[in-house]
Design an enzyme around this catalytic site. Structure first.
Site, mmCIF file in Angstrom:
data_model
loop_
_atom_site.group_PDB
_atom_site.id
_atom_site.type_symbol
_atom_site.label_atom_id
_atom_site.label_comp_id
_atom_site.label_asym_id
_atom_site.label_seq_id
_atom_site.Cartn_x
_atom_site.Cartn_y
_atom_site.Cartn_z
ATOM 1 N N SER A 40 0.821 -1.296 -0.051
ATOM 2 C CA SER A 40 -0.048 -0.040 -0.009
ATOM 3 C C SER A 40 0.795 1.280 -0.141
ATOM 4 O O SER A 40 2.015 1.125 -0.090
ATOM 5 C CB SER A 40 -0.797 -0.049 1.162
ATOM 6 N N LYS A 41 0.064 2.332 0.016
ATOM 7 C CA LYS A 41 0.779 3.597 -0.125
ATOM 8 C C LYS A 41 1.820 3.852 0.971
ATOM 9 O O LYS A 41 2.732 4.451 0.833
ATOM 10 C CB LYS A 41 -0.314 4.849 -0.082
ATOM 11 N N ARG A 42 1.691 3.186 2.085
ATOM 12 C CA ARG A 42 2.642 3.611 3.011
ATOM 13 C C ARG A 42 3.968 2.799 3.068
ATOM 14 O O ARG A 42 4.759 3.033 3.757
ATOM 15 C CB ARG A 42 2.009 3.241 4.531
ATOM 16 N N GLY A 53 5.632 3.264 0.532
ATOM 17 C CA GLY A 53 6.419 3.950 -0.519
ATOM 18 C C GLY A 53 5.672 4.227 -1.864
ATOM 19 O O GLY A 53 4.597 4.035 -1.995
#
Ligand code: GLU
Length: 464
Positions: A241-243, A245
């Site tokens: 996911s976005k977290r 990177g």
């Protein structure tokens, strides 16, 4: 002939998992000399955007995933879905369900109270609704009449045999009360019309597959073969996911990764050919097989991507690497025409950096006069060293402008001034590049014009 497709829903950028799925379908088609079809699944009008379609097309173009047919848009095929639904209604393969939202809620409550899984109870199936008048004012949904008995079994090319009991499957809604066809139904019509032989997709679709197979069979068609590819996980084992990177493929373009390296890296997330780690697009096509896909989820690894990218940079012909570097020089605000051949610069730097962004950053002094920090330099320039560098600058006027001759001159000057070679090379490095870290200084000097090197030394010495 083998026919595969990539069928993204255009609700955002192309993320790594989607790109990997596309790559596998593409590589399989290319290996089998079949056809690769692009289908945009944009029936969800609220979430689908033209920007997202463009982002997918851009990312596929960057990765070199060319398609033979399409892009087809589901939003342009509504008449076709409507026709199939009408046909299914006429043949008794589908029926109108007039259950109201209130009735549905009551049914759910009753089932939950009995500890059962909420599911449609088939009350408007033709055999049960016979003779019952449809209520007025209720716009019906249309459901597929799923078989009651037996089970759906398929031999998944990645996961092996998968079986679902029909008793577990609801009568799927194939058209909503406003008439719009639903996702699972459109996929079947498209895969059938596009004569898809192999569906390669994320394993989040495994639960859809038995429903889709049943619709194929009801229509008298043979379902395609399925290969459900496990999810790409982040480095911590959680769903990517976005977290974690960057998850959009094009962010890797912006970060200076080569498309060929990205293809190599994505292929190795969950697919292997012996112990091959670094391979070209052509090798991937020559080797790709569904049997090489691991049934277990695989993790994304940023360090590995950096390594793969550097290995690709090291293997590229200088001209090709130079061509790849040029846009990054421009983005870094440098003028590629104001310095040496980008291929020569890239070859000098590629052992030291793992991305084209880092390479462009490390290349700045080839294209622009650097700022020379005085403080550190002042300490390096002892009287003996300053005399040596001054002498060197004079002799640079006559030396042959080759790495070998420049290296020999640096050493000779150091010896004559009774200092170590490094004591001359280090201040020269600072004066010419503005940094203390460059490839071998003789190689750096050889790439710059003689007068540029001399002018930088003179100006730098004068400023310190
Ligand atoms: N549109 C679906 C998705 O983006 C893929 C459907 C399929 O491959 O069958 O997840």
């Amino acid at each position: 002939m083998i026919r595969t497709r990539f069928a993204p829903s255009p609700t955002g950028y192309l993320h790594l998992g989607g790109a990997r799925t596309a790559l596998f379908a593409w590589a399989f088609a290319r290996h089998q000399q079949g056809a690769f079809i692009l289908r945009i699944e944009d029936t969800d009008r609220e979430r689908s955007t033209p920007q997202a379609v463009q982002a997918i097309l851009d990312a596929m173009a960057w990765l070199g995933l060319d398609y033979d047919e399409g892009p087809f848009y589901q939003s342009e095929r509504m008449a076709r879905y409507r026709a199939v639904i009408d046909d299914m209604l006429a043949r008794g393969l589908a029926y109108r369900d007039y259950m109201t939202p209130d009735e549905l809620a009551a049914l759910r409550d009753a089932q939950m109270a009995r500890g059962e899984k909420p599911r449609y109870d088939g009350r408007w199936r033709p055999e049960r609704a016979a003779g019952r008048a449809p209520p007025t004012g209720v716009a019906p949904v249309i459901r597929f009449r799923n078989p009651d008995a037996g089970s759906v079994v398929w031999d998944d090319a990645v996961k092996g045999r998968i079986e679902f009991a029909n008793a577990e499957l609801d009568d799927l809604v194939i058209a909503r009360s406003d008439g719009t066809p639903t996702y699972n139904f459109c996929v079947v019509v498209d895969d059938a019309d596009m004569q898809i032989t192999h569906v390669i997709r994320g394993d989040d679709h495994v639960n859809n597959t038995p429903r889709q197979i049943n619709i194929f069979r009801a229509l008298g068609l043979v379902p395609p073969q399925y290969a459900h590819v496990p999810t790409v996980l982040g480095e911590d084992g959680a769903k990517l996911s976005k977290r974690h990177g960057a998850v959009s493929v094009m962010e890797y373009e912006a970060s200076g990764y080569l498309p060929a390296a990205m293809v190599n890296f994505l292929a190795r997330i969950g697919w292997a050919h012996g112990d091959a780690e670094i391979f070209s697009r052509d090798e991937l096509v020559a080797w790709f097989d569904l049997a090489g896909i691991s049934p277990a989820p695989s993790r994304f690894n940023a360090d590995k991507l950096a390594w793969v990218n550097q290995e690709h940079m090291k293997r590229m012909a200088p001209e090709a690497l130079g061509r790849s570097l040029i846009p990054y020089l421009v983005r870094a605000g440098l003028d590629p025409a104001a310095g040496p051949d980008a291929g020569a610069v890239a070859v000098l730097l590629r052992d030291r950096v793992s991305t084209l962004v880092a390479m462009a950053d490390a290349a700045h002094y080839f294209y622009r006069t650097p700022a020379v920090p005085r403080d550190g330099l002042r300490e390096l320039l002892t009287p003996a060293v300053r005399a040596g560098v001054t002498d060197l600058e004079q002799r640079l006027g006559a030396v042959a402008w080759t790495r070998e001759a420049l290296g020999a001159l640096l050493k000779a000057v150091a010896a004559e001034h009774k200092v170590k070679a490094g004591e001359i090379m280090m201040p020269v490095r600072w004066l010419v590049s503005g940094t203390g870290h460059t490839p071998a200084i003789d190689a750096v000097l050889a790439l710059l014009p003689r007068e540029t090197v001399r002018a930088r030394i003179v100006a730098g010495l004068a400023s310190v």
